[in-house]
Enzyme design. Sequence first.
Site, PDB file in Angstrom:
ATOM      1  NE  ARG A  38      42.924  21.167 141.502  1.00 51.86           N
ATOM      2  CZ  ARG A  38      44.245  21.373 141.392  1.00 51.86           C
ATOM      3  NH1 ARG A  38      44.737  22.601 141.491  1.00 51.86           N
ATOM      4  NH2 ARG A  38      45.069  20.374 141.163  1.00 51.86           N
ATOM      5  CD  GLU A  66      38.533  18.903 142.265  1.00 56.02           C
ATOM      6  OE1 GLU A  66      38.421  19.232 141.064  1.00 56.02           O
ATOM      7  OE2 GLU A  66      39.577  18.402 142.718  1.00 56.02           O
ATOM      8  CB  SER A 115      39.461  14.901 141.019  1.00 50.49           C
ATOM      9  OG  SER A 115      40.631  14.298 140.508  1.00 50.49           O
TER      10      SER A 115
END
Length: 431
Positions: free
Chosen positions: A240, A423, A319
């Site tokens: 990520r 995130e 998420s």
Amino acid sequence: MDHPGPGSRKAAAYMEESACTFWTVPAAEVPGGWGEAERRRAEQGTAYRTDGSAARRTGLPRRGPWPRRDARGTDRTLVHVQELHDAPLAPLTTFRLGGPAARLVTATTDAEVIAAVRAADDSGTPLLVIGGGSNLVIGDKGFDGTALRIATTGFTLDGTALELAAGENWSDAVARTVEAGLAGIECLAGIPGSAGATPIQNVGAYGQEVCDTITEVVAYDRTRRETVTLTAAECDFRYRNSTFKDQPERYVVLRVRFALEDAGGLSAPVKYPETARALGVVAGDRVPAATARETVLRLRATKGMVLDPADHDTWSAGSFFHNPILSDEAYAAFLARVQDRLGPETAPPAYPAGDGRTKTSAAWLIDKAGFTKGYGAGPARISTKHTLALTNRGEATTEDLLALAREVVAGVHAAFGVTLVNEPVTVGVSI
């Protein structure tokens, strides 16, 4: 307050009342040279004046063909972009949250993107780049600067080589590659947002990441003030993460290139255990790519991870927290806390993450810390379908969402000594 979602008719209506601003940009900075959109605008006889900076519509006759040369002999193009002031940003995000931008510019070509970025940089105006708005938390006060909405289009498939414009809808692009019988991104189906965001986050799900197939990323480099092409190695992809995320003020992604696989209509080898179980196969098997995509879409839908305006569980950023990656020492301390709290036989999810590190599940941590599906009494709550998604139930503010996020972070840390990291990109606020 029922904000329209990204791409909705109501959101489009905000664009229709926009004014047009014109800038010039060196022709050499436009990837692929002059596109059809620029040529059409030239042929339509758009009236303009240019003074080397911003230019406004004047009603004068068309002046000469594009590209044009400036006093120094540099080929330049005149580009126009849609512009709004005090413009709502909530409709451009999947959370449907956030205050207005002082100025909102919509760019539909690479030349327009570059021109808008250069104009902001030249004037010292803060710049916020918005793609699909699926990974964005904007503060209730909004953004005091220029918000640049990238709405470029372009899907080019040459054999197994794919090039996507940054503004292309990602999920639609995945569907088109599967229809073409190609493998490599089929398990990334249903992920909301635009193609240009995928390398920034190194988007991944169900056993695939975009770094598996990306070969190059074309971006505008705000430091060098030129268009650059970065190889996959130069993108420095990690879990990520990427060089684009490391340097968010430097690069604006314009195009992303992929090398897919022709496996005779079959998928890439299935890697993710949940996907394999749903497909009735074992890890390493291949299935029809269309079947893999459809299965992933069903799995995502059960978790509220496929956008649906009528389902408040999808008014989210998917998420909300990264899965924590822990060093051996940190994991040992975490495991001790788990067993002390939940019993000596409890084993948390654990996946090798390289370099002596272990990745565990943020969703598991949230649930075991007492934040179950549907948790919350206010207008921002945990999804009823998945503990990793924080949602706007329709009347939330950004501050409502942040209060819930902070409560979850504090609770997980108190229970297990692990600090969750968000995130989504935050604008004007912090967790």
